[in-house]
Design a protein around this motif. Structure first.
Motif, short mmCIF file in Angstrom:
data_model
loop_
_atom_site.label_atom_id
_atom_site.label_comp_id
_atom_site.label_asym_id
_atom_site.label_seq_id
_atom_site.Cartn_x
_atom_site.Cartn_y
_atom_site.Cartn_z
N ALA A 121 0.78 -1.05 -0.02
CA ALA A 121 -0.06 0.11 0.17
C ALA A 121 0.96 1.23 -0.05
O ALA A 121 2.02 1.10 0.40
CB ALA A 121 -0.90 -0.08 1.19
N ALA A 122 0.15 2.51 -0.27
CA ALA A 122 1.13 3.74 -0.41
C ALA A 122 1.75 3.96 1.00
O ALA A 122 2.60 4.73 1.05
CB ALA A 122 -0.06 4.62 -0.84
N ASP A 123 1.19 3.51 2.00
CA ASP A 123 1.69 3.88 3.43
C ASP A 123 2.87 2.91 3.82
O ASP A 123 3.20 2.95 4.80
CB ASP A 123 0.63 3.88 4.42
N ILE B 248 -2.44 0.65 -9.28
CA ILE B 248 -0.86 0.33 -9.40
C ILE B 248 -0.13 1.49 -9.38
O ILE B 248 -0.24 2.20 -10.67
CB ILE B 248 -0.46 -0.71 -10.35
N ASN B 249 0.86 1.78 -8.83
CA ASN B 249 1.82 3.12 -9.18
C ASN B 249 3.19 2.35 -9.60
O ASN B 249 3.67 3.18 -10.72
CB ASN B 249 2.03 3.78 -7.74
N GLY B 250 3.42 1.20 -9.69
CA GLY B 250 4.65 0.48 -10.25
C GLY B 250 4.85 -0.70 -9.64
O GLY B 250 4.43 -1.29 -8.70
N SER C 1 -0.66 3.18 -5.37
CA SER C 1 -0.93 4.71 -5.52
C SER C 1 -1.49 4.92 -4.18
O SER C 1 -2.02 4.11 -3.67
CB SER C 1 -1.51 4.95 -6.93
N PRO C 2 -1.42 6.30 -3.76
CA PRO C 2 -2.09 6.63 -2.65
C PRO C 2 -3.43 6.27 -2.44
O PRO C 2 -3.78 5.88 -1.17
CB PRO C 2 -1.84 8.11 -2.63
N ARG C 3 -4.16 6.17 -3.44
CA ARG C 3 -5.64 5.52 -3.13
C ARG C 3 -5.70 4.13 -3.35
O ARG C 3 -6.69 3.58 -3.70
CB ARG C 3 -6.43 6.23 -3.98
#
Length: 83
Positions: free
Chosen positions: A27-29, A59-61, A70-72
């Motif tokens: 997760a983003a955290d 997905i951010n990466g 990603s943050p969400r």
């Protein structure tokens, strides 16, 4: 003589890179939310009872053996995939 070669884990190509069975979803955290079982349509289905998932769009990466959201990105976690 038996081969010492392990069969490759199943893999699914995406815009962020190849997603493999067994990858950790982060997760983003920075906390892990699950482990990849497979990709079905536009969703990464996680291992475990209830078949939780995250959408590919979250997905951010892809970094090594991890999928970074990603943050969400964890917004869909725990909704339960329909077979």
């Amino acid at each position: 003589m038996p081969s010492s070669h392990q069969p490759a884990a199943p893999s699914w190509p995406t815009a962020w890179g190849a997603i493999h069975k067994g990858m950790t979803v982060i997760a983003a955290d920075g906390y892990p939310v699950g482990t990849v079982d497979h990709v079905e349509g536009q969703e990464v289905i996680l291992e475990g009872e209830g078949s939780s998932f995250v959408a590919l769009s979250e997905i951010n990466g892809v970094d090594g053996n991890r999928i970074l959201l990603s943050p969400r990105g964890d917004a869909t976690f725990g909704l339960g995939a329909e077979p």
